[in-house]
Design an enzyme around this catalytic site. Structure first.
Site, mmCIF file in Angstrom:
data_model
loop_
_atom_site.group_PDB
_atom_site.id
_atom_site.type_symbol
_atom_site.label_atom_id
_atom_site.label_comp_id
_atom_site.label_asym_id
_atom_site.label_seq_id
_atom_site.Cartn_x
_atom_site.Cartn_y
_atom_site.Cartn_z
ATOM 1 N N ALA A 100 0.819 -1.227 0.000
ATOM 2 C CA ALA A 100 0.000 0.000 0.000
ATOM 3 C C ALA A 100 0.841 1.261 0.000
ATOM 4 O O ALA A 100 0.335 2.346 0.273
ATOM 5 C CB ALA A 100 -0.937 -0.007 1.202
ATOM 6 N N GLY A 122 4.008 4.068 -3.279
ATOM 7 C CA GLY A 122 5.362 3.539 -3.114
ATOM 8 C C GLY A 122 5.460 2.054 -3.424
ATOM 9 O O GLY A 122 6.559 1.558 -3.730
ATOM 10 N N GLU A 139 6.147 2.064 -6.942
ATOM 11 C CA GLU A 139 7.535 2.533 -7.128
ATOM 12 C C GLU A 139 8.529 1.403 -6.869
ATOM 13 O O GLU A 139 9.517 1.257 -7.591
ATOM 14 C CB GLU A 139 7.817 3.719 -6.192
ATOM 15 C CG GLU A 139 6.995 4.948 -6.541
ATOM 16 C CD GLU A 139 7.287 6.114 -5.614
ATOM 17 O OE1 GLU A 139 6.999 5.999 -4.405
ATOM 18 O OE2 GLU A 139 7.809 7.133 -6.093
ATOM 19 N N GLU A 194 -1.263 9.895 -4.622
ATOM 20 C CA GLU A 194 -0.566 10.993 -3.956
ATOM 21 C C GLU A 194 -1.364 12.296 -4.038
ATOM 22 O O GLU A 194 -1.354 13.097 -3.104
ATOM 23 C CB GLU A 194 0.837 11.181 -4.564
ATOM 24 C CG GLU A 194 1.855 10.136 -4.120
ATOM 25 C CD GLU A 194 1.764 8.804 -4.867
ATOM 26 O OE1 GLU A 194 0.856 8.630 -5.710
ATOM 27 O OE2 GLU A 194 2.602 7.926 -4.610
ATOM 28 N N GLY A 231 7.770 9.858 -4.006
ATOM 29 C CA GLY A 231 9.092 10.155 -3.455
ATOM 30 C C GLY A 231 10.007 8.946 -3.468
ATOM 31 O O GLY A 231 11.127 9.003 -2.998
HETATM 32 C C1 1HE Z 1 -1.908 1.922 6.050
HETATM 33 C C2 1HE Z 1 -1.617 2.180 4.690
HETATM 34 C C3 1HE Z 1 -0.585 3.115 4.418
HETATM 35 C C4 1HE Z 1 -3.211 0.740 4.770
HETATM 36 N N1 1HE Z 1 0.047 3.696 5.452
HETATM 37 N N2 1HE Z 1 -1.251 2.518 7.033
HETATM 38 N N3 1HE Z 1 -0.919 4.797 -0.020
HETATM 39 C C5 1HE Z 1 -2.254 4.942 -0.044
HETATM 40 O O1 1HE Z 1 -2.768 6.021 -0.097
HETATM 41 C C6 1HE Z 1 -3.037 3.678 0.057
HETATM 42 C C7 1HE Z 1 -3.802 3.662 1.365
HETATM 43 N N4 1HE Z 1 -4.416 2.356 1.591
HETATM 44 C C8 1HE Z 1 -5.570 1.977 1.017
HETATM 45 O O2 1HE Z 1 -6.109 2.631 0.148
HETATM 46 C C9 1HE Z 1 -6.144 0.673 1.495
HETATM 47 O O3 1HE Z 1 -5.615 0.394 2.782
HETATM 48 C C10 1HE Z 1 -5.841 -0.536 0.562
HETATM 49 C C11 1HE Z 1 -6.611 -0.376 -0.755
HETATM 50 C C12 1HE Z 1 -4.362 -0.681 0.283
HETATM 51 C C13 1HE Z 1 -6.302 -1.831 1.279
HETATM 52 O O4 1HE Z 1 -7.652 -1.698 1.710
HETATM 53 P P1 1HE Z 1 -8.213 -2.675 2.832
HETATM 54 O O5 1HE Z 1 -9.691 -2.374 3.015
HETATM 55 O O6 1HE Z 1 -7.815 -4.077 2.533
HETATM 56 O O7 1HE Z 1 -7.407 -2.301 4.189
HETATM 57 P P2 1HE Z 1 -7.609 -1.067 5.187
HETATM 58 O O8 1HE Z 1 -8.689 -1.414 6.194
HETATM 59 O O9 1HE Z 1 -7.755 0.210 4.479
HETATM 60 O O10 1HE Z 1 -6.196 -1.027 5.911
HETATM 61 C C14 1HE Z 1 -5.802 -1.998 6.872
HETATM 62 C C15 1HE Z 1 -4.847 -1.297 7.832
HETATM 63 O O11 1HE Z 1 -3.694 -0.912 7.131
HETATM 64 C C16 1HE Z 1 -5.435 -0.020 8.415
HETATM 65 O O12 1HE Z 1 -4.888 0.157 9.707
HETATM 66 P P3 1HE Z 1 -5.745 -0.235 11.048
HETATM 67 O O13 1HE Z 1 -4.820 0.089 12.182
HETATM 68 O O14 1HE Z 1 -6.992 0.595 10.988
HETATM 69 O O15 1HE Z 1 -6.040 -1.714 10.930
HETATM 70 C C17 1HE Z 1 -4.868 1.053 7.505
HETATM 71 O O16 1HE Z 1 -4.792 2.328 8.136
HETATM 72 C C18 1HE Z 1 -3.483 0.492 7.274
HETATM 73 N N5 1HE Z 1 -2.896 1.024 6.045
HETATM 74 N N6 1HE Z 1 -2.440 1.442 3.915
HETATM 75 C C19 1HE Z 1 -0.289 3.390 6.727
HETATM 76 N N7 1HE Z 1 -0.213 3.419 3.160
HETATM 77 C C20 1HE Z 1 7.969 7.346 -1.019
HETATM 78 S S1 1HE Z 1 6.658 8.276 -1.480
HETATM 79 C C21 1HE Z 1 5.354 7.210 -1.820
HETATM 80 C C22 1HE Z 1 4.059 7.914 -1.695
HETATM 81 C C23 1HE Z 1 2.935 6.950 -1.491
HETATM 82 O O17 1HE Z 1 3.110 5.779 -1.343
HETATM 83 S S2 1HE Z 1 1.373 7.642 -1.458
HETATM 84 C C24 1HE Z 1 0.287 6.308 -1.389
HETATM 85 C C25 1HE Z 1 0.022 5.869 0.004
#
Ligand code: 1HE
Length: 266
Positions: A67, A114, A117, A137, A145
């Site tokens: 993710a 990421g 990436e 993003e 990044g």
């Molecule tokens: C996270 C992250 C994360 C999940 N950082 N904690 N990435 C995103 O914007 C993607 C964000 N994630 C999602 O959209 C969804 O989580 C998923 C589509 C990947 C999966 O959905 P799902 O329903 O299977 O899981 P969930 O219930 O959303 O997430 C489960 C847990 O993982 C939950 O935490 P909990 O404590 O409530 O159980 C979420 O908060 C956690 N979680 N994704 C932190 N990314 C070097 S620069 C790169 C820039 C980027 O990567 S931007 C994109 C970031």
């Protein structure tokens, strides 16, 4: 069950299977979101793989490959820490993209931000039918990044990458294959198996040729045509001088080497 890498705090599993190293992103409860310590675990496992394997596979435990950036950690970072964090991702992913052995990523579920990436730093991407690709993003108020503006833009083109970032659109594995972002698509649950097959095949190549493919091709792509042709001649001549090349060429001429086969279903 693959072993946890020493010092990797359980973020990554590692297994050497024959000549192929399997690196498993192992934070499924957080959808394999990459924190600072997680990046270091990837770094350590890639270094180990590069030292002892001839090819590597990077896959995710649980239904999602990755993710992306750990947003909980990122939201607290002062500006300069964020810059240094991004530069660290660059350095670590560079050891995958321009290291000494080729890597395949096995993609399932979310291959996002990421996570995409990271996949873009591997030489080959295999996605199963559950894989989906997004660069959210823009929605999060941040920017790629982890090298995406270079690697993803070169992979699928800056216009398509800009489209993904501006609109937040989510692409299926088949759509990403049409865009050139993945080159193998499998049925559900078969990405890792196929990735291991691809890596095992690459592991049988001459090591110097693999090194040249990894390191010369992307550099030549950055050169002018004239410079690229010149560099190609140098690399080709060096490759021919290796003992490995001499042995392999002799084996073919003496009819001991496998011929090129017409394609199957591929
Ligand atoms: C996270 C992250 C994360 C999940 N950082 N904690 N990435 C995103 O914007 C993607 C964000 N994630 C999602 O959209 C969804 O989580 C998923 C589509 C990947 C999966 O959905 P799902 O329903 O299977 O899981 P969930 O219930 O959303 O997430 C489960 C847990 O993982 C939950 O935490 P909990 O404590 O409530 O159980 C979420 O908060 C956690 N979680 N994704 C932190 N990314 C070097 S620069 C790169 C820039 C980027 O990567 S931007 C994109 C970031």
């Amino acid at each position: 069950m693959p072993k946890i890498v020493d010092g990797a705090a359980g973020f990554v599993t590692y297994e050497l299977r024959g000549e192929v190293a399997l690196i498993g992103l192992n934070r499924p409860k957080k959808r394999n979101a990459i924190s600072d310590r997680f990046v270091e675990a990837i770094n350590d496992s890639v270094a180990r793989a590069s030292a002892e394997a001839k090819a590597g596979v990077i896959h995710g435990h649980g239904p999602h490959f990755c993710a992306g950036l750990d947003l909980s950690e990122h939201s607290e970072k002062p500006l300069f820490e964020a810059v240094k964090g991004s530069r660290r991702w660059h350095a670590v992913f560079n050891t995958i993209e321009r290291g000494t052995i080729p890597f395949v990523s096995a993609l399932t579920g979310a291959t996002v931000g990421g996570g995409f990436e990271l996949a873009a730093s591997t030489q080959i991407r295999v996605a199963d039918s559950t894989a989906f690709f997004a660069l959210p993003e823009g929605q999060r108020g941040i920017f790629v990044g982890g090298g995406g503006s270079v690697r993803i833009a070169r992979l699928i083109g800056p216009a398509r990458m800009g489209d993904m970032m501006l609109t937040g659109r989510v692409l299926s594995a088949d759509a990403m294959e049409r865009w050139g972002g993945v080159t193998y698509v499998t049925e559900e649950g078969k990405a890792l198996e196929r990735a291991i097959e691809v890596a095992s095949q690459m592991a049988t190549n001459a090591e110097f040729t693999n090194y040249a493919i990894i390191n010369a091709l992307p550099r030549i792509a950055d050169m002018s045509a004239e410079d690229g042709l010149f560099a190609e001649s140098m690399v080709a001549s060096l490759a021919t001088m290796t003992d490995d090349a001499k042995d392999r060429l002799r084996a073919f001429l003496e009819k001991r080497a496998a011929k090129v086969q017409a394609p199957g279903d591929g």
